[in-house]
Design an enzyme around this catalytic site. Structure first.
Site, PDB file in Angstrom:
ATOM      1  N   HIS A  42       0.825  -1.204   0.000  1.00 58.63           N
ATOM      2  CA  HIS A  42       0.000   0.000   0.000  1.00 58.63           C
ATOM      3  C   HIS A  42       0.863   1.261   0.000  1.00 58.63           C
ATOM      4  O   HIS A  42       0.573   2.215  -0.727  1.00 58.63           O
ATOM      5  CB  HIS A  42      -0.956  -0.009   1.195  1.00 58.63           C
ATOM      6  CG  HIS A  42      -2.141  -0.892   1.003  1.00 58.63           C
ATOM      7  ND1 HIS A  42      -2.062  -2.262   1.071  1.00 58.63           N
ATOM      8  CD2 HIS A  42      -3.440  -0.604   0.705  1.00 58.63           C
ATOM      9  CE1 HIS A  42      -3.261  -2.781   0.850  1.00 58.63           C
ATOM     10  NE2 HIS A  42      -4.113  -1.795   0.625  1.00 58.63           N
ATOM     11  N   LYS A 106     -10.689  -6.731   7.637  1.00 57.01           N
ATOM     12  CA  LYS A 106     -11.480  -6.860   8.858  1.00 57.01           C
ATOM     13  C   LYS A 106     -11.379  -5.566   9.663  1.00 57.01           C
ATOM     14  O   LYS A 106     -10.401  -4.832   9.580  1.00 57.01           O
ATOM     15  CB  LYS A 106     -11.028  -8.050   9.708  1.00 57.01           C
ATOM     16  CG  LYS A 106      -9.672  -7.893  10.365  1.00 57.01           C
ATOM     17  CD  LYS A 106      -9.357  -9.072  11.281  1.00 57.01           C
ATOM     18  CE  LYS A 106      -7.981  -8.886  11.942  1.00 57.01           C
ATOM     19  NZ  LYS A 106      -7.628 -10.030  12.784  1.00 57.01           N
TER      20      LYS A 106
END
Length: 196
Positions: A42, A106
């Protein structure tokens, strides 16, 4: 959330026709190609490193899988979701720059990512934490791996084929959040209990 519900089947590429009708709380199954990504990937994509694959209408799974080499391929031992809030500093830029359609992870994501999901037509899917071995069984093939030498097996970008990978829509493309809904209803129930 009802005890039993019919899951909506999503298939790659995850175009707007599949993404925009989804609502926070919907059960889905994911089929086709997904890519894993954690902190190092990322950060690199956000800083301008070119993606080795097109991410338009693609899915990034916040996952650091446990991989074992087998002959000329890899075996996925475990593939549980990583806490997605770790990627909040990068996610809005990646969504905008690459045209991502699905984020899987999550724990939910922050307000800037929610705004990007609404603006660019992306959804956040909640996978089941603590079910890494079970989720690994939904991976039918390991196609490719990128940045393995640079990032290592856990942080590398893996290309998986999945079949019926279960998740719930945590944040939809219209700004609705399952996490916000749960917090609101929990607050109301707590208030009722305290006043009774």
């Amino acid at each position: 959330m009802p005890a039993k519900c019919t899951a909506i089947s999503l298939h790659s590429p995850f175009d707007k026709g599949q993404i925009l009708p989804l609502k926070a709380g919907d059960a889905v199954t994911i089929n086709g190609t997904i890519f894993t990504g954690r902190d190092r990937l990322h950060a690199a994509l956000c800083q301008g490193t070119p993606s080795p694959v097109p991410l338009l209408h693609a899915a990034i799974y916040h996952c650091g899988p446990i991989m074992v080499p087998q002959a000329d391929t890899w075996h996925v031992v475990a593939a549980g979701p990583t806490t997605s809030s770790r990627e909040d500093p990068y996610m809005p830029t990646i969504i905008a720059r690459h045209g991502l359609s699905l984020i899987i992870g999550k724990g939910g994501m922050g307000p800037e990512t929610m705004v990007a999901c609404r603006e660019y037509g992306c959804v956040y899917l909640q996978a089941t934490g603590g079910a890494a071995a079970s989720l690994a069984r939904r991976i039918t093939a390991v196609r490719q791996v990128f940045f393995l030498d640079d990032f290592g097996t856990t942080e590398a970008m893996w290309q998986f084929e999945v079949k019926n990978l279960e998740a719930f829509v945590g944040i939809d493309a219209h700004g609705n959040s399952l996490y916000r809904q749960v917090r609101h209803s929990s607050h109301l129930k707590l208030k009722t209990l305290l006043n009774s």
